[in-house]
Design an enzyme around this catalytic site. Structure first.
Site, PDB file in Angstrom:
ATOM      1  N   MET A  55       0.803  -1.232   0.000  1.00 11.21           N
ATOM      2  CA  MET A  55       0.000   0.000   0.000  1.00 11.21           C
ATOM      3  C   MET A  55       0.836   1.282   0.000  1.00 11.21           C
ATOM      4  SD  MET A  55      -2.922  -1.257  -0.288  1.00 11.21           S
ATOM      5  CE  MET A  55      -4.058   0.068   0.068  1.00 11.21           C
ATOM      6  N   HIS A  72      -3.539  -5.339 -10.061  1.00 12.98           N
ATOM      7  CA  HIS A  72      -4.601  -4.377  -9.726  1.00 12.98           C
ATOM      8  C   HIS A  72      -5.967  -5.033  -9.970  1.00 12.98           C
ATOM      9  CE1 HIS A  72      -6.311  -0.415  -9.043  1.00 12.98           C
ATOM     10  NE2 HIS A  72      -7.117  -0.647 -10.065  1.00 12.98           N
TER      11      HIS A  72
END
Ligand code: GRF
Length: 207
Positions: free
Chosen positions: A93, A112
């Site tokens: 992240m 993704h």
């Protein structure tokens, strides 16, 4: 000889687990050399240790979502010390910027949970549901300084149903993530990926 992967994680680590499992079963020409987390309690670290893979937490030393400064240097150093050939972001992240990207040019991949260039950024599955698309999916791409905009390597499509929840859609996409991430890593390991004019040519390498 399998190539060496450095996997960066922040959370539960199902993509990491899938990569480890496929590597152990020799389904991909790669092995996980090191797992690094920016969160001390990421379950991905436990998964790595249980699989006998070296795993460590490196404090990012900032509240910003960017990996920078001495922490960035530390990440680069540990990955280099482990002779990593490819860095795989698997639910990591933090945004990677200049120095890191330059050190591992065209050697960083990300997964993704949407069909890029649609629904970049966070909560991609919720973005897809909110927009009412009939299909979404997963994308593996090389990482550049522009978040979720690097050259696309592989994509997989899944249907979006009218009664889908974020959870049900995420689950459907996740199965495809695990499949195409492994496939993309294996293609890279076999020298089958080449970046030309910001596009990935498959089979254009020397493998
Ligand atoms: C995945 O949905 C991935 O696409 C996104 O973050 C999530 C990580 O899941 N980048 P996990 O930690 O691999 O289970």
């Amino acid at each position: 000889m399998p190539i060496k992967l450095g996997v960066l994680v922040s959370g539960r680590g199902t993509n990491l687990q899938s990569i480890i499992d496929k590597s152990v079963s020799s389904l991909i020409a790669a092995e996980v050399a090191i797992v690094i987390s920016d969160k001390p309690n990421a379950y991905a670290l436990t998964r790595a240790r249980e699989a006998g893979v070296p795993a460590m937490y490196i404090d990012p030393r900032t509240d910003k979502p960017i990996l920078t400064g001495e922490a960035e240097d530390d990440y680069i150093r540990f990955l280099k010390d482990c002779h990593v050939n490819l860095v795989c972001l698997a639910g990591f992240m933090r945004i990677l910027k200049g120095k890191f990207i330059r050190e591992f040019k065209w050697k960083i991949m990300n997964i993704h949970p949407a069909l890029l260039p649609s629904f970049r950024g966070l909560s991609a599955q919720k973005q897809a549901l909110d927009r009412g698309v009939r299909f979404s999916g997963a994308t593996v791409h090389f990482v550049t300084e522009n978040v979720d905009k690097g050259p696309i390597i592989l994509q997989a499509v899944v249907p979006v149903y009218q009664d889908d929840t974020e959870e049900s859609l995420s689950k459907r996409i996740l199965l495809e993530e695990h499949r195409i991430y492994a496939e993309a890593i294996d293609l890279f390991a076999k020298g089958q990926l080449e970046v030309r004019d910001n596009r990935v040519i498959i089979g254009g390498g020397n493998g």
